[in-house]
Design a protein around this motif. Structure first.
Motif, PDB file in Angstrom:
ATOM      1  N   CYS A 223       1.178  -1.041   0.110  1.00  0.00           N
ATOM      2  CA  CYS A 223       0.062  -0.200   0.068  1.00  0.00           C
ATOM      3  C   CYS A 223       0.993   0.877  -0.145  1.00  0.00           C
ATOM      4  N   CYS A 224       1.715   1.048   0.108  1.00  0.00           N
ATOM      5  CA  CYS A 224       2.815   2.157   0.807  1.00  0.00           C
ATOM      6  C   CYS A 224       3.651   2.144  -0.608  1.00  0.00           C
ATOM      7  N   CYS A 225       4.477   1.442  -1.009  1.00  0.00           N
ATOM      8  CA  CYS A 225       5.622   1.377  -2.705  1.00  0.00           C
ATOM      9  C   CYS A 225       4.545   1.443  -3.551  1.00  0.00           C
ATOM     10  N   LEU A 226       3.583   0.246  -3.460  1.00  0.00           N
ATOM     11  CA  LEU A 226       3.164  -0.222  -4.891  1.00  0.00           C
ATOM     12  C   LEU A 226       4.272  -1.538  -5.526  1.00  0.00           C
ATOM     13  N   LYS A 227       5.169  -2.397  -4.798  1.00  0.00           N
ATOM     14  CA  LYS A 227       5.815  -2.867  -5.176  1.00  0.00           C
ATOM     15  C   LYS A 227       4.280  -4.448  -5.286  1.00  0.00           C
ATOM     16  N   SER A 228       4.286  -5.124  -5.694  1.00  0.00           N
ATOM     17  CA  SER A 228       3.738  -6.392  -6.196  1.00  0.00           C
ATOM     18  C   SER A 228       5.314  -7.916  -5.304  1.00  0.00           C
ATOM     19  N   GLU A 229       4.170  -9.338  -5.368  1.00  0.00           N
ATOM     20  CA  GLU A 229       5.597  -9.958  -5.000  1.00  0.00           C
ATOM     21  C   GLU A 229       6.031 -10.692  -5.753  1.00  0.00           C
ATOM     22  N   GLU A 230       5.920  -9.527  -7.777  1.00  0.00           N
ATOM     23  CA  GLU A 230       6.694 -10.862  -8.763  1.00  0.00           C
ATOM     24  C   GLU A 230       7.473  -9.407  -8.933  1.00  0.00           C
ATOM     25  N   ASP A 231       7.744  -8.580  -7.943  1.00  0.00           N
ATOM     26  CA  ASP A 231       9.141  -7.625  -7.808  1.00  0.00           C
ATOM     27  C   ASP A 231      10.015  -8.437  -7.426  1.00  0.00           C
ATOM     28  N   ASP A 232      11.243  -8.335  -7.559  1.00  0.00           N
ATOM     29  CA  ASP A 232      12.215  -8.681  -6.616  1.00  0.00           C
ATOM     30  C   ASP A 232      12.021  -7.860  -5.325  1.00  0.00           C
ATOM     31  N   ASN A 233      12.375  -9.148  -4.889  1.00  0.00           N
ATOM     32  CA  ASN A 233      12.922  -9.707  -3.080  1.00  0.00           C
ATOM     33  C   ASN A 233      11.463  -8.422  -2.591  1.00  0.00           C
ATOM     34  N   THR A 234      10.889  -8.445  -2.933  1.00  0.00           N
ATOM     35  CA  THR A 234       9.504  -8.124  -1.623  1.00  0.00           C
ATOM     36  C   THR A 234       7.960  -9.046  -1.826  1.00  0.00           C
ATOM     37  N   GLU A 235       8.050  -9.795  -0.441  1.00  0.00           N
ATOM     38  CA  GLU A 235       7.262 -10.182   0.406  1.00  0.00           C
ATOM     39  C   GLU A 235       6.196  -9.000   1.121  1.00  0.00           C
ATOM     40  N   LEU A 236       4.869  -9.648   0.580  1.00  0.00           N
ATOM     41  CA  LEU A 236       4.484  -8.854   1.143  1.00  0.00           C
ATOM     42  C   LEU A 236       3.036  -9.466   2.228  1.00  0.00           C
ATOM     43  N   GLU A 237       3.075  -8.497   3.424  1.00  0.00           N
ATOM     44  CA  GLU A 237       2.577  -9.252   4.881  1.00  0.00           C
ATOM     45  C   GLU A 237       1.491  -7.991   5.269  1.00  0.00           C
ATOM     46  N   LEU A 238       0.339  -8.554   5.688  1.00  0.00           N
ATOM     47  CA  LEU A 238      -0.509  -7.710   6.663  1.00  0.00           C
ATOM     48  C   LEU A 238       0.426  -6.185   6.640  1.00  0.00           C
ATOM     49  N   ALA A 239      -0.130  -5.441   6.616  1.00  0.00           N
ATOM     50  CA  ALA A 239      -0.387  -3.868   6.924  1.00  0.00           C
ATOM     51  C   ALA A 239      -0.680  -3.364   8.215  1.00  0.00           C
ATOM     52  N   ASN A 240      -1.377  -3.972   8.772  1.00  0.00           N
ATOM     53  CA  ASN A 240      -2.225  -3.856  10.162  1.00  0.00           C
ATOM     54  C   ASN A 240      -2.889  -5.285  10.616  1.00  0.00           C
ATOM     55  N   PRO A 241      -2.106  -6.147  11.121  1.00  0.00           N
ATOM     56  CA  PRO A 241      -1.891  -7.147  11.344  1.00  0.00           C
ATOM     57  C   PRO A 241      -3.188  -6.733  12.579  1.00  0.00           C
ATOM     58  N   THR A 242      -3.612  -5.788  13.304  1.00  0.00           N
ATOM     59  CA  THR A 242      -5.134  -5.680  14.172  1.00  0.00           C
ATOM     60  C   THR A 242      -5.774  -6.179  13.484  1.00  0.00           C
ATOM     61  N   THR A 243      -6.040  -5.574  12.319  1.00  0.00           N
ATOM     62  CA  THR A 243      -7.439  -5.807  11.736  1.00  0.00           C
ATOM     63  C   THR A 243      -7.047  -6.264   9.826  1.00  0.00           C
ATOM     64  N   PRO A 244      -7.009  -8.168  10.192  1.00  0.00           N
ATOM     65  CA  PRO A 244      -6.305  -8.434   9.327  1.00  0.00           C
ATOM     66  C   PRO A 244      -7.431  -8.914   8.637  1.00  0.00           C
ATOM     67  N   GLU A 245      -9.256  -8.718   8.483  1.00  0.00           N
ATOM     68  CA  GLU A 245     -10.344  -8.547   7.781  1.00  0.00           C
ATOM     69  C   GLU A 245      -9.802  -7.344   6.782  1.00  0.00           C
ATOM     70  N   LEU A 246      -9.800  -6.428   6.817  1.00  0.00           N
ATOM     71  CA  LEU A 246      -9.812  -5.308   5.968  1.00  0.00           C
ATOM     72  C   LEU A 246      -8.248  -5.871   5.062  1.00  0.00           C
ATOM     73  N   GLY A 247      -7.264  -6.491   5.131  1.00  0.00           N
ATOM     74  CA  GLY A 247      -6.661  -7.856   3.740  1.00  0.00           C
ATOM     75  C   GLY A 247      -5.558  -6.246   2.896  1.00  0.00           C
ATOM     76  N   ILE A 248      -5.244  -5.370   4.268  1.00  0.00           N
ATOM     77  CA  ILE A 248      -3.895  -4.028   3.119  1.00  0.00           C
ATOM     78  C   ILE A 248      -2.732  -4.821   3.550  1.00  0.00           C
ATOM     79  N   LEU A 249      -2.640  -4.996   2.327  1.00  0.00           N
ATOM     80  CA  LEU A 249      -0.918  -5.973   2.539  1.00  0.00           C
ATOM     81  C   LEU A 249       0.429  -4.194   2.540  1.00  0.00           C
TER      82      LEU A 249
END
Ligand SMILES: [Zn+2]
Ligand SMILES: [Zn+2]
Length: 349
Positions: A223-249
């Protein structure tokens, strides 16, 4: 006798959508909207007994809660041609409000009645002079508990019936945040399209955007740099672990940078706060043991507050809950190039 109790809690949550067809009571206009709800199931297994079954029961409860909600609740979607909101939609929307109150009322009634009966039994087995109070307790306890429960029901119904979105008809009603747009079936594209623009898509300001869980699809990007997992060395995780249902990465790199910033700001604020605490206590107390105990406690409290604030300040995608029952949240998208789209559920099919 020592009494030791523990239980294992299981919580399941199911997300679902339905496409609701509406025929306006006033003008006969036909339209649709997407109803998104979250069903929850909670099971507590005492002493950890039957944990394997409890998990499945929680899942079943979540599914049946979801089905209940989808079949009975509604959103206040006005008719796109005359602005009227059908009575059954208003009734369905009212059900989303104060949902916990009936459980509270039942619990008060049952606990009150049970408590009065136990108290009566205790009085009957107590010293004889007190026994004359037993009929009083046996009658008044249950009566008061039931009266409180009925009062809660009446108050809830009163608050619910005060929701009258058509009161300014034929002027357009003010609908709650997160209300889905009215949809129509487009024969050319063979899909449901919004008649009025959905507010999640036309705000490109990077400000707060209102979203409803189940009706928005998060891009599989940071949500910050717009890189996806297809980009090199990019691993996505939840941005807000306290509200996982929002699914923001967010990517690991952005999350790490945010944690670093948050720690630096938190430490600086704590250092400043500690000096303030030290100065105030120095003025009030002699430097004895009580001074140091209070000072250390004060610094702990200041640190907790400072780190909470710094974490909020630096959050990659700050969120706030608007209506928990309908899953409506606001999120601040800091990168204006991140475009949210509606969920692939009913709208895209
Ligand atoms: Zn109408
Ligand atoms: Zn990133």
């Amino acid at each position: 006798m020592p009494f030791w109790y523990f239980s294992t809690e299981f919580e399941a949550s199911h997300l679902g959508q339905a496409l609701v067809e509406v025929e306006c009571e006033k003008c006969g206009c036909e339209y649709y909207f997407e109803l998104a709800r979250q069903g929850v199931g909670h099971v507590s297994s005492p002493y950890g007994i039957g944990t394997s079954k409890a998990e499945a029961v929680a899942e079943e409860k979540a599914e049946s809660n979801l089905n209940d909600r989808i079949s009975s609740e509604a959103e206040l979607v006005p008719c796109p041609s005359c602005h009227w909101i059908n009575e059954d939609l208003v009734r369905g929307y009212r059900l989303t409000k104060l949902r916990g109150w009936s459980t509270a009322a039942f619990s008060i009634a049952i606990i009150g009645i049970a408590g009065s009966l136990v108290a009566t039994w205790c009085i009957m087995n107590g010293p004889p002079p007190d026994r004359s109070a037993a009929p009083m307790v046996a009658i008044c306890g249950p009566v008061i508990s039931i009266a409180v429960a009925v009062g809660i029901f009446l108050l809830r119904n009163g608050i619910r019936s005060a929701i009258r979105p058509n009161k300014n008809f034929p002027a357009p009603p003010k609908v709650p945040a997160g209300t889905p747009p009215a949809l129509k079936f487009d024969d050319d594209t063979e899909s449901f399209v919004p008649i009025a623009a959905d507010d999640i898509r036309d705000s490109e300001t990077g400000g707060w955007q209102t979203i409803q869980i189940g009706r928005v699809e998060w891009p599989q990007k940071c949500c910050c740099c717009l890189k996806s997992e297809e980009d090199d060395n990019t691993e996505l995780e939840l941005a807000n672990p306290t509200t996982p249902e929002l699914g923001i990465l967010a990517c690991k790199e952005c999350r790490r940078r945010q944690a670093r910033q948050s720690n630096i700001i938190g430490l600086a604020m704590t250092a400043f706060g500690s000096i303030v605490v030290y100065s105030i206590f120095s003025l009030l107390l002699p430097r004895e043991i009580a001074f140091w105990v209070l000072f250390v406690t004060g610094v702990w409290i200041v640190a907790l507050i400072c780190f909470y604030v710094s974490n909020r300040l630096t959050a990659l995608a700050p969120t706030r809950c608007v209506d928990a029952s309908r899953g409506v949240h606001q999120v601040k998208i800091k990168n204006p190039d991140l475009i949210l789209t509606v969920a692939s559920g009913a709208v895209a099919s």
